[in-house]
Design a protein around this motif. Structure first.
Motif, PDB file in Angstrom:
ATOM      1  N   MET A 230       0.689  -1.406   0.036  1.00  0.00           N
ATOM      2  CA  MET A 230      -0.065  -0.009  -0.153  1.00  0.00           C
ATOM      3  C   MET A 230       0.630   1.303   0.220  1.00  0.00           C
ATOM      4  N   LYS A 231       0.285   2.164  -0.784  1.00  0.00           N
ATOM      5  CA  LYS A 231       1.145   3.481  -0.815  1.00  0.00           C
ATOM      6  C   LYS A 231      -0.134   4.759  -0.731  1.00  0.00           C
ATOM      7  N   ILE A 232      -0.757   4.712   0.412  1.00  0.00           N
ATOM      8  CA  ILE A 232      -1.855   5.885   0.375  1.00  0.00           C
ATOM      9  C   ILE A 232      -1.216   7.121   0.811  1.00  0.00           C
ATOM     10  N   CYS A 233      -2.009   8.221   0.013  1.00  0.00           N
ATOM     11  CA  CYS A 233      -1.491   9.439  -0.050  1.00  0.00           C
ATOM     12  C   CYS A 233      -1.286  10.152   1.406  1.00  0.00           C
ATOM     13  N   ARG A 443       9.940  27.250   9.509  1.00  0.00           N
ATOM     14  CA  ARG A 443      10.355  25.706   9.940  1.00  0.00           C
ATOM     15  C   ARG A 443       9.317  25.018   9.370  1.00  0.00           C
ATOM     16  N   TYR A 444       9.746  23.998   8.497  1.00  0.00           N
ATOM     17  CA  TYR A 444       8.793  22.756   7.818  1.00  0.00           C
ATOM     18  C   TYR A 444       8.653  21.775   8.698  1.00  0.00           C
ATOM     19  N   HIS A 445       7.520  21.081   8.600  1.00  0.00           N
ATOM     20  CA  HIS A 445       7.398  19.851   9.380  1.00  0.00           C
ATOM     21  C   HIS A 445       8.467  18.902   8.737  1.00  0.00           C
ATOM     22  N   ARG A 446       8.978  18.019   9.439  1.00  0.00           N
ATOM     23  CA  ARG A 446       9.997  17.023   8.928  1.00  0.00           C
ATOM     24  C   ARG A 446       9.360  15.677   8.634  1.00  0.00           C
ATOM     25  N   LEU A 447       9.854  15.322   7.443  1.00  0.00           N
ATOM     26  CA  LEU A 447       9.172  14.052   7.054  1.00  0.00           C
ATOM     27  C   LEU A 447       8.936  12.926   7.769  1.00  0.00           C
ATOM     28  N   ASP A 448       9.865  12.716   8.729  1.00  0.00           N
ATOM     29  CA  ASP A 448       9.915  11.654  10.042  1.00  0.00           C
ATOM     30  C   ASP A 448       8.775  11.965  10.751  1.00  0.00           C
ATOM     31  N   ASP A 449       8.674  13.173  11.332  1.00  0.00           N
ATOM     32  CA  ASP A 449       7.616  13.647  12.198  1.00  0.00           C
ATOM     33  C   ASP A 449       6.246  13.699  11.443  1.00  0.00           C
ATOM     34  N   LEU A 450       6.310  13.915  10.238  1.00  0.00           N
ATOM     35  CA  LEU A 450       4.885  13.631   9.547  1.00  0.00           C
ATOM     36  C   LEU A 450       4.383  12.124   9.721  1.00  0.00           C
ATOM     37  N   THR A 451       5.393  11.518   9.432  1.00  0.00           N
ATOM     38  CA  THR A 451       4.878   9.900   9.089  1.00  0.00           C
ATOM     39  C   THR A 451       4.726   9.306  10.935  1.00  0.00           C
ATOM     40  N   ALA A 452       5.380  10.087  11.536  1.00  0.00           N
ATOM     41  CA  ALA A 452       4.923   9.717  13.013  1.00  0.00           C
ATOM     42  C   ALA A 452       3.565  10.549  13.307  1.00  0.00           C
ATOM     43  N   GLU A 457       2.456   2.530   9.282  1.00  0.00           N
ATOM     44  CA  GLU A 457       3.958   2.024   8.845  1.00  0.00           C
ATOM     45  C   GLU A 457       4.455   3.002   7.776  1.00  0.00           C
ATOM     46  N   PRO A 458       5.745   3.579   8.055  1.00  0.00           N
ATOM     47  CA  PRO A 458       6.025   4.698   6.838  1.00  0.00           C
ATOM     48  C   PRO A 458       5.960   3.962   5.494  1.00  0.00           C
ATOM     49  N   CYS A 459       6.392   2.593   5.338  1.00  0.00           N
ATOM     50  CA  CYS A 459       6.140   1.947   4.001  1.00  0.00           C
ATOM     51  C   CYS A 459       5.101   1.865   3.319  1.00  0.00           C
ATOM     52  N   LYS A 460       4.002   2.156   4.129  1.00  0.00           N
ATOM     53  CA  LYS A 460       2.603   2.187   3.546  1.00  0.00           C
ATOM     54  C   LYS A 460       2.186   3.590   3.090  1.00  0.00           C
ATOM     55  N   LEU A 461       2.747   4.435   3.356  1.00  0.00           N
ATOM     56  CA  LEU A 461       2.418   5.976   3.020  1.00  0.00           C
ATOM     57  C   LEU A 461       3.333   6.245   1.531  1.00  0.00           C
ATOM     58  N   CYS A 462       2.780   7.139   0.613  1.00  0.00           N
ATOM     59  CA  CYS A 462       3.121   7.816  -0.379  1.00  0.00           C
ATOM     60  C   CYS A 462       3.692   8.986   0.067  1.00  0.00           C
ATOM     61  N   THR A 463       4.995   9.290   0.053  1.00  0.00           N
ATOM     62  CA  THR A 463       5.615  10.754   0.301  1.00  0.00           C
ATOM     63  C   THR A 463       6.321  11.185  -0.721  1.00  0.00           C
ATOM     64  N   TYR A 464       5.996  10.778  -1.941  1.00  0.00           N
ATOM     65  CA  TYR A 464       6.829  10.922  -3.133  1.00  0.00           C
ATOM     66  C   TYR A 464       7.097  12.661  -3.389  1.00  0.00           C
ATOM     67  N   PHE A 466       7.557  15.045  -1.358  1.00  0.00           N
ATOM     68  CA  PHE A 466       8.488  15.345  -0.462  1.00  0.00           C
ATOM     69  C   PHE A 466       9.897  14.769  -0.685  1.00  0.00           C
ATOM     70  N   ASP A 467       9.802  13.548  -0.941  1.00  0.00           N
ATOM     71  CA  ASP A 467      11.176  12.868  -1.318  1.00  0.00           C
ATOM     72  C   ASP A 467      11.444  12.306  -2.567  1.00  0.00           C
ATOM     73  N   GLY A 468      10.667  12.270  -3.326  1.00  0.00           N
ATOM     74  CA  GLY A 468      10.665  11.575  -4.730  1.00  0.00           C
ATOM     75  C   GLY A 468      10.932  10.299  -4.720  1.00  0.00           C
ATOM     76  N   LYS A 469      10.589   9.718  -3.498  1.00  0.00           N
ATOM     77  CA  LYS A 469      10.658   8.117  -3.545  1.00  0.00           C
ATOM     78  C   LYS A 469       9.507   7.311  -3.866  1.00  0.00           C
ATOM     79  N   GLU A 470       9.366   6.573  -4.943  1.00  0.00           N
ATOM     80  CA  GLU A 470       8.139   5.780  -5.441  1.00  0.00           C
ATOM     81  C   GLU A 470       7.841   4.620  -4.627  1.00  0.00           C
TER      82      GLU A 470
END
Length: 470
Positions: A230-233, A443-452, A457-464, A466-470
């Protein structure tokens, strides 16, 4: 973007369909549509809702339409639902998604003997009609939906209504949500989980990635098993989702409180504003979370004029968007003058509207304006959902700053550095944006803080984006 709602009931479902679709009005502003099936067959209505809400355009249709089966949608793009006659029988279909390989798919269906499609304004093919054509290439509706899920580059979640019931199919990687509700003698299916609560339904099940179900008034049958990946937005929780919705069991409003709290923890005692404020509407809950954590009072220096600006979305024309951004927010001078403000918005895309807001605050007597976006810097245009009206990634304020620093062709490894909140390049980019926007601090929200903040599970989230990772 877009949203949809469907009902299968033992009694007439038109009124419930009407209200269920209307509860998706925050997801789009261009087209609305409803289709029903009853004793007199299929019936459909589609209206332009750019200048007035869905509810006002469909009041007459509710009186004229009838049926125990129905689907409807709010769409920012193509008119839908569509009525289709095919070798699989007659059906209505509505979709939410994005097709990146549309030209290749059109070539495929043309080569296979399909002769034409309706052309929409702007020369575009109706994407929902293309999806229907692809489904009809197979020998059954379920086989056709599976084929669509596999062949689409992008995302595709859909509802399809036959005379016997509704097929609901979630995107292959679950990038958008799809939930089923139940009450006596009826089931419904919805993009937003809150849309059926006031209609008397309770949660029945949330579809997994790629899951296909067949819904009748008597029950829900899984006809296509869900897949694990899963890669939910993640942006659904930050911005698009309505506060009363929940995705994967995580409520939007509660997530935003956590998001604001984590922003406050990152700030520590580094800033000392008089008040914390959220840019209406989606920034409000983030700001409440920040205020609760920091102990700094929450205030509303801007009030949204809801009698005539009830919806969040904006026209396609950028100059109109800028004007409406000013028109719909009314300042409260007493809460601005001589105040140090900490302002939380859901994101910074181009930065145009937030810069104008900041300048207005200074002109109104604000002493300081600290800005805290509720998500990380947007570095990439979304490949999977139509959530941004930017025509190119270079319209993003981050990419504009990076271009000024690195030139036109920035290598991927350098972009990765700009996405890393611990890198020097990230800090320099944020400082350049702060100076350009004239914020006191940024100050932006950090990606690790966003997923928290989301908590799955971070692997179930789409964060493309922000980080360009598919």
């Amino acid at each position: 973007m877009g949203g949809f709602f469907g009902v299968a009931s033992k009694t007439d479902c038109t009124l419930e369909l009407f209200y269920g679709v209307d509860y998706h009005s925050h997801l789009g502003t261009r087209r609305g549509g409803m289709a029903t099936y009853g004793e007199n067959g299929f019936n459909r209505a589609i209206h332009n809702i750019e200048n007035s809400p869905f509810r006002t355009k469909f009041e007459r249709d509710v009186d004229e339409m009838e049926g125990n089966l129905g689907i409807g949608c709010i769409s920012d793009f193509e008119p839908q639902p569509l009525l289709i006659q095919s070798h699989l029988g007659s059906f209505a279909i509505t979709t939410v998604g994005k097709i990146n390989n549309l030209d290749r798919l059109l070539k495929l269906v043309y080569e296979d003997g399909h002769t034409h499609f309706q052309e929409m304004s702007g020369g575009k093919v109706n994407a929902t009609e293309l999806i229907a054509s692809l489904i009809c290439k197979k020998s059954s509706i379920v086989e056709g939906i599976r084929y669509v899920q596999e062949i689409i580059d992008g995302s595709m979640t859909l509802l399809l209504m036959t005379k016997d019931g509704l097929y609901a199919a979630r995107d292959r990687f679950g990038r958008t949500p799809l939930v089923v509700g139940h009450k006596t003698d009826a089931f419904c299916v919805s993009f937003e989980s809150f849309a059926y609560i006031n209609l008397g339904y309770t949660d029945y099940k949330e579809l997994g990635p790629a899951e296909i179900v067949f819904i009748t008034p008597e029950g829900v049958e899984t006809v296509g098993a869900p897949q694990e990946e899963m890669k939910i937005c993640s942006f659904l929780w930050v911005y698009y989702g309505y506060p009363t919705s929940a995705y994967e069991g995580v409520n939007v409003e509660e997530m935003r409180y956590k998001c604001g709290s984590m922003l406050a923890k990152r700030d520590g005692g580094s800033v000392h504003p008089d008040v914390v404020a959220g840019v209406p509407d989606s920034g409000i809950a983030h700001a409440i979370g920040y205020a609760n954590e920091s102990g700094i009072p929450y205030a509303r220096p801007f009030i949204k004029y809801t009698p005539t600006w009830p919806r969040s979305f904006m026209p396609q024309n950028q100059s109109q968007r800028n004007l409406i951004a000013r028109m719909k927010l009314i300042p409260v001078q007493a809460l601005i003058e001589n105040k140090k403000l900490l302002l939380i918005d859901d994101s910074i895309v181009r930065g145009t509207q937030l810069r104008e807001t900041t300048e207005f605050l200074y002109h109104s007597g604000a002493k300081e304006v600290h800005v805290r976006p509720a998500c990380p810097p947007l570095l990439y245009g979304c490949k999977y959902l139509n959530f941004s009206r930017s025509k190119t990634e270079m319209e993003l304020i981050t990419r504009s700053v990076i271009k000024d620093r690195e030139g036109d062709d920035c290598p991927q490894e350098v972009l990765d550095e700009y996405a890393d909140p611990c890198s020097c390049k990230y800090a320099e980019m944020v400082e350049a944006i702060r100076r350009q926007q004239n914020f006191t601090t940024l100050r932006y929200h950090r990606l690790d803080d966003l997923t928290a903040s989301i908590g799955i599970e971070p692997c179930k989230l789409c964060t493309y984006c922000f980080d360009g990772k598919e």
